[in-house]
Design an enzyme around this catalytic site. Structure first.
Site, PDB file in Angstrom:
ATOM      1  N   GLN A   1       0.823  -1.229   0.000  1.00 35.70           N
ATOM      2  CA  GLN A   1       0.000   0.000   0.000  1.00 35.70           C
ATOM      3  C   GLN A   1       0.849   1.269   0.000  1.00 35.70           C
ATOM      4  O   GLN A   1       0.454   2.288   0.558  1.00 35.70           O
ATOM      5  CB  GLN A   1      -0.971  -0.001   1.185  1.00 35.70           C
ATOM      6  CG  GLN A   1      -1.851  -1.225   1.189  1.00 35.70           C
ATOM      7  CD  GLN A   1      -2.380  -1.595   2.550  1.00 35.70           C
ATOM      8  OE1 GLN A   1      -2.044  -0.973   3.558  1.00 35.70           O
ATOM      9  NE2 GLN A   1      -3.201  -2.595   2.614  1.00 35.70           N
ATOM     10  N   HIS A   2       2.041   1.182  -0.607  1.00 34.75           N
ATOM     11  CA  HIS A   2       2.884   2.375  -0.765  1.00 34.75           C
ATOM     12  C   HIS A   2       2.848   2.756  -2.242  1.00 34.75           C
ATOM     13  O   HIS A   2       3.748   2.426  -3.002  1.00 34.75           O
ATOM     14  CB  HIS A   2       4.337   2.072  -0.365  1.00 34.75           C
ATOM     15  CG  HIS A   2       4.507   1.648   1.054  1.00 34.75           C
ATOM     16  ND1 HIS A   2       5.667   1.066   1.538  1.00 34.75           N
ATOM     17  CD2 HIS A   2       3.669   1.725   2.119  1.00 34.75           C
ATOM     18  CE1 HIS A   2       5.527   0.810   2.833  1.00 34.75           C
ATOM     19  NE2 HIS A   2       4.322   1.190   3.205  1.00 34.75           N
ATOM     20  N   ILE A   3       1.777   3.437  -2.646  1.00 38.38           N
ATOM     21  CA  ILE A   3       1.548   3.666  -4.073  1.00 38.38           C
ATOM     22  C   ILE A   3       2.377   4.850  -4.564  1.00 38.38           C
ATOM     23  O   ILE A   3       2.329   5.929  -3.978  1.00 38.38           O
ATOM     24  CB  ILE A   3       0.051   3.944  -4.342  1.00 38.38           C
ATOM     25  CG1 ILE A   3      -0.812   2.852  -3.725  1.00 38.38           C
ATOM     26  CG2 ILE A   3      -0.211   4.086  -5.831  1.00 38.38           C
ATOM     27  CD1 ILE A   3      -0.605   1.481  -4.250  1.00 38.38           C
TER      28      ILE A   3
END
Ligand code: SF4
Length: 429
Positions: free
Chosen positions: A365-367
């Site tokens: 979830q580190h876009i």
């Protein structure tokens, strides 16, 4: 990020270079840390002597770091025998009263939101913005950005739950909807003049999607380690963060999660039919000894990894949901093989049994990367100030502009870049 993370292409022939250097961004990192209220231990690096795995700093951390837990101390002792040197990751937790925030009370209840606001979350700056006169429009989903023939953005359109449609005009616009919704909105905003959407003359909007796609391992030690003492802070190993090897495989971070595991362990035991005093005994034993290790890998900006608005699926108010294409190249797999060797070595040094290993492309979830930054308008979306090449009054804030991912969490970089935007706007407005 490290200075070398900004020069991936020049140094290692992979990915892209940033149009700005670490030195240019460093003062903004310092300001972002002050705004977010970051605590950290000064002078740490992979060798414990300063200067390598951690980047140069112009000022100390705003707050002193948290004290290491028993588990951190014991793991450091055992793993150092294999040359692994840990770093207590700096994080947005107050270790002393900081503005309106109390110091962390250490009860390990941090996610998703700290109940006493010792840990930073985005609502704090929304409150701050409102105090400075910003108006928050709840339940208002922007679905279109409009531009005139001269390239300037003229308006945005938003929809309410009753499907009523509203228009807002302004002199300047800042799009800050993170790495999935920001590009989706730009791509939805097509017109005769802009058939490929807004800010997309390069065809790069939505492309170059990056995450820190990872793997993990669960082990059981033979002595009590007590994971979950204090906050859910991470102890990280950055031995493989940077080096000439990045020509062949990505940099990566190994972390041990300091989360109370009792609930998960209890569910598993009950699921297996363990009950009564045996259950109590096993909860005590396993909670003290089960460790979860995880790896976050750097990924590369690949044009085929992308976000587009769906043509077939729509949300509750009739807007397209995002469609995502994401593949993992051989480069990532080469890194995975290296990290699996580290996992085996860790288990050996800890005299632990490996219970399970998950190499299933875990989402972190580190876009990043979907509105990428560059000097050339033909292959990037925003310039070095995060201003879109195509529209002089439209800026994009956040991690979606990052041209490389490194292997560390991107929030601070997104915040630092956003403060740079604020400085440009203050000058121009
Ligand atoms: S341990 Fe976590 S939840 Fe508890 S005060 Fe500290 S940051 Fe907040």
């Amino acid at each position: 990020m490290l200075p070398n993370d900004f020069r991936l292409k020049s140094l290692y022939g992979r990915g892209r270079d940033w149009p700005i250097s670490y030195d240019e961004l460093e003062p903004f990192y310092a300001r972002a840390e002050t705004e977010l209220g970051v605590s950290g231990v000064d002078g740490q690096d992979e060798s414990g002597q300063g200067g390598q795995a951690y980047p140069p700093r112009s000022i100390p951390y705003p707050m002193e770091g948290l004290k290491p837990s028993y588990m951190f101390k014991r793991l450091s002792e055992m793993l150092s025998k294999g040359g692994y040197n840990p770093i207590l990751e700096p994080n947005g937790r107050a270790t002393r009263p900081y503005g309106k925030r109390p110091p962390c009370a250490g009860n390990n209840n941090c996610n998703p939101v700290c109940p006493i606001a010792a840990k930073y979350d985005g609502s704090m700056h929304i409150d701050e913005a409102e105090r400075h006169g910003a108006k928050v429009l709840e339940n208002s989903v922007v679905y279109k950005v409009e531009a005139g023939d001269d390239g300037k953005i003229t308006a945005i359109w938003y929809m309410r739950p009753d499907k009523s449609q509203h228009k807002l005009t302004a002199r300047y616009f800042v799009l800050a909807a993170y790495g999935i919704e920001s590009p989706k909105l730009l791509l939805m905003s097509t017109s005769d003049k802009y058939p490929n959407g807004i800010a997309n003359s390069s065809d790069q909007v939505g492309r170059n999607l990056m995450d820190h796609t990872g793997i993990s391992m669960n082990v059981m030690t033979k002595e009590d380690m007590w994971p979950g003492e204090g906050p859910t802070q991470l102890l990280v190993y950055l031995n493989s963060r940077d080096g000439a090897f990045r020509k062949d495989y990505p940099g990566y971070k190994i972390k041990v999660r300091n989360t109370v595991p009792t609930s998960q362990i209890t569910s598993n035991l009950i699921g297996k039919g363990v009950l009564g005093s045996k259950l109590d005994e096993q909860i005590r034993l396993q909670s003290a000894r089960s460790l979860n290790w995880a790896v976050d890998f750097e990924t590369l900006p690949l044009p085929e990894n992308r976000v587009t608005p769906s043509k077939t699926k729509f949300d509750a108010i009739g807007l397209p949901v995002p469609e995502i294409y994401y593949s993992v190249p051989d480069y990532w797999h080469a890194g995975k093989e290296k990290a699996l060797e580290d996992f085996k070595q860790f288990a050996k040094l800890l005299d632990a049994d490996i219970l399970s290993t998950d190499v299933g492309f875990q989402n972190r979830q580190h876009i990043m990367g979907t509105t990428i930054m560059g000097d050339d308008p033909k292959d990037s979306v925003v310039d070095r100030d995060c201003r879109t090449h195509d529209h002089p009054n439209l800026f994009i804030a956040g991690t979606s502009v990052m041209p490389s991912s490194s292997c560390v969490n991107p929030t601070l970089t997104g915040a630092a870049l956003s403060i740079r935007i604020a400085d440009v706007l203050l000058k121009e407005v």
